[in-house]
Scaffold this active site. Structure first.
Site, PDB file in Angstrom:
ATOM      1  N   ASN A   1       0.875  -1.175   0.000  1.00 57.72           N
ATOM      2  CA  ASN A   1       0.000   0.000   0.000  1.00 57.72           C
ATOM      3  C   ASN A   1       0.911   1.223   0.000  1.00 57.72           C
ATOM      4  OD1 ASN A   1      -1.738   2.094   0.480  1.00 57.72           O
ATOM      5  ND2 ASN A   1      -2.403   1.394   2.512  1.00 57.72           N
ATOM      6  N   TRP A   2       1.020   1.844  -1.157  1.00 54.73           N
ATOM      7  CA  TRP A   2       1.961   2.973  -1.284  1.00 54.73           C
ATOM      8  C   TRP A   2       1.417   4.234  -0.637  1.00 54.73           C
ATOM      9  CZ3 TRP A   2       3.676   2.497  -7.166  1.00 54.73           C
ATOM     10  CH2 TRP A   2       4.336   1.270  -7.337  1.00 54.73           C
ATOM     11  N   LYS A   3       0.155   4.225  -0.257  1.00 56.54           N
ATOM     12  CA  LYS A   3      -0.485   5.413   0.332  1.00 56.54           C
ATOM     13  C   LYS A   3      -0.275   6.611  -0.619  1.00 56.54           C
ATOM     14  CE  LYS A   3      -0.052   3.224   4.779  1.00 56.54           C
ATOM     15  NZ  LYS A   3       0.101   3.316   6.215  1.00 56.54           N
TER      16      LYS A   3
ATOM     17  N   HIS B   1      -9.406   1.135   5.243  1.00 56.79           N
ATOM     18  CA  HIS B   1      -8.088   1.353   5.855  1.00 56.79           C
ATOM     19  C   HIS B   1      -8.254   2.323   7.032  1.00 56.79           C
ATOM     20  CE1 HIS B   1      -3.967   2.584   6.494  1.00 56.79           C
ATOM     21  NE2 HIS B   1      -3.613   1.491   5.845  1.00 56.79           N
TER      22      HIS B   1
ATOM     23  N   GLU C   1      -6.606   4.742   8.025  1.00 59.51           N
ATOM     24  CA  GLU C   1      -6.425   6.165   7.715  1.00 59.51           C
ATOM     25  C   GLU C   1      -7.694   6.744   7.096  1.00 59.51           C
ATOM     26  OE1 GLU C   1      -2.775   5.651   5.525  1.00 59.51           O
ATOM     27  OE2 GLU C   1      -1.802   5.046   7.390  1.00 59.51           O
TER      28      GLU C   1
ATOM     29  N   GLU D   1      -4.999  -4.734  10.790  1.00 50.04           N
ATOM     30  CA  GLU D   1      -4.007  -3.668  10.919  1.00 50.04           C
ATOM     31  C   GLU D   1      -4.253  -2.903  12.217  1.00 50.04           C
ATOM     32  OE1 GLU D   1      -2.206  -2.649   6.781  1.00 50.04           O
ATOM     33  OE2 GLU D   1      -3.723  -1.192   7.313  1.00 50.04           O
TER      34      GLU D   1
ATOM     35  N   GLY E   1       2.822   2.562  10.741  1.00 48.54           N
ATOM     36  CA  GLY E   1       3.761   3.670  10.558  1.00 48.54           C
ATOM     37  C   GLY E   1       4.484   4.087  11.825  1.00 48.54           C
TER      38      GLY E   1
ATOM     39  N   SER F   1       3.818  -1.845  10.365  1.00 46.50           N
ATOM     40  CA  SER F   1       5.272  -1.877  10.574  1.00 46.50           C
ATOM     41  C   SER F   1       5.911  -3.220  10.245  1.00 46.50           C
ATOM     42  CB  SER F   1       5.616  -1.433  12.011  1.00 46.50           C
ATOM     43  OG  SER F   1       5.219  -0.088  12.217  1.00 46.50           O
TER      44      SER F   1
ATOM     45  N   GLY G   1       3.067  -1.023   4.260  1.00 46.80           N
ATOM     46  CA  GLY G   1       3.069   0.402   3.942  1.00 46.80           C
ATOM     47  C   GLY G   1       4.475   0.866   3.594  1.00 46.80           C
ATOM     48  N   GLY G   2       5.132   1.502   4.535  1.00 46.23           N
ATOM     49  CA  GLY G   2       6.444   2.116   4.299  1.00 46.23           C
ATOM     50  C   GLY G   2       7.446   1.199   3.611  1.00 46.23           C
TER      51      GLY G   2
HETATM   52  P1  13P Z   1       3.262   0.580   7.649  1.00 43.31           P
HETATM   53  O1  13P Z   1       3.784  -0.724   7.074  1.00 43.31           O
HETATM   54  O2  13P Z   1       3.981   1.765   7.111  1.00 43.31           O
HETATM   55  O3  13P Z   1       3.179   0.526   9.135  1.00 43.31           O
HETATM   56  O4  13P Z   1       1.757   0.720   7.109  1.00 43.31           O
HETATM   57  C1  13P Z   1       0.894  -0.334   7.233  1.00 43.31           C
HETATM   58  C2  13P Z   1      -0.336  -0.023   6.471  1.00 43.31           C
HETATM   59  O5  13P Z   1      -1.111   0.829   6.846  1.00 43.31           O
HETATM   60  C3  13P Z   1      -0.585  -0.772   5.234  1.00 43.31           C
HETATM   61  O6  13P Z   1      -1.873  -0.553   4.754  1.00 43.31           O
END
Ligand code: 13P
Length: 256
Positions: free
Chosen positions: A10-12, A97, A99, A169, A175, A214, A235-236
């Site tokens: 997930n590149w956000k 998600h 967020e 999640e 993050g 993470s 994510g990251g």
């Molecule tokens: P991180 O891997 O950056 O913690 O993000 C997880 C995430 O929200 C994937 O959708």
């Protein structure tokens, strides 16, 4: 039953044409070593069409980060219809998600509608669920997961989970660098699977449950050891080809 691991990036709200091309090229170069793992990238909507070209022929799938809940196209300024996502090459769509829930006020009911619309448009929904730190500390994790899951089951029915993915999640792990322990992840996954199994054992057994929060190259292996952990939503670490591939390799190691 053995489920095929899914490792999704997930590149956000990150990326650019140049960065995306380099990232996908890097992932493609190493994807052959993870042949038993399904790989997925979820770029920002504006890049989906160009990303579809970048992944073409590689077996790497494409997913949207969200979609509009409306089933019919029309006057919904700024929104993207599921059929449009499908048309540009998406196979999956993330819904709910944390967020989106926290920053954009998406309710359980709205998330359920997005799930339903995704399927109506031929997309496989990846339903995200997870508790906040406050909820975990108040021992409310299971209650929250149940509520988030029930909203979708009530609207869409259990059969809808025959073609869906769930991502656990925990909000406190996203993050933050603070990963759930493998035991915490496995417990939450086992709980979710058990809730589905009460309604349909076969669907519960075959459904893929991803862990997100993470995940890095150095913790993926132990997280993926949980019998109910079938991959990750990253994510990251999905923004670096080597790191993402190392996570995929950890899934591959569990697959053989
Ligand atoms: P991180 O891997 O950056 O913690 O993000 C997880 C995430 O929200 C994937 O959708």
């Amino acid at each position: 039953m053995k489920r095929t691991y899914l490792v999704a990036g997930n590149w956000k709200m990150n990326g650019s044409r140049v960065a995306n091309a380099a990232l996908v090229q890097g992932i493609r170069a190493g994807a052959g070593a993870c042949k038993d793992v399904e790989l997925l990238v979820c770029p920002p909507a504006v890049y989906l069409e160009s990303a579809a070209q970048l992944v073409a022929g590689s077996g790497i799938g494409l997913g949207a980060q969200t979609l509009c809940e409306q089933e019919k196209a029309g006057a919904f300024t700024g929104e993207v219809h599921g059929a449009m996502l499908k048309e540009v090459g998406c196979r999956y769509a993330i819904v709910g998600h944390s967020e989106r829930r926290a920053l954009y006020g998406e309710s359980d009911a709205l998330v359920a509608r997005k799930f339903r619309t995704a399927q109506a448009c031929g997309l496989v929904p990846i339903l995200c669920v997870g508790e906040t730190l406050q909820q975990r500390e108040a021992n409310e994790t299971e209650r929250v997961l149940q509520r988030q899951l029930d909203a979708v089951v009530d609207l869409c029915g259990i059969a809808a989970f025959g073609d869906a993915v769930i991502a656990y999640e925990p909000v406190w792990a996203i993050g933050t660098g603070r990963t759930a322990t493998p035991q915490q992840a496995q417990e939450a996954h086992a709980f979710l699977r058990a809730q589905l199994a009460k309604r349909d054992g076969r669907i519960a057994a075959s459904l893929r449950l991803l862990y997100g929060g993470s995940v890095k190259a150095d913790n993926a292996r132990t997280l993926f050891e949980g019998p109910d952990v079938d991959g990750g939503l990253i994510g990251g670490a999905s923004l670096k080809a080597d790191e993402f591939l190392a996570i995929a390799a950890a899934a591959q190691a569990q697959s053989i």
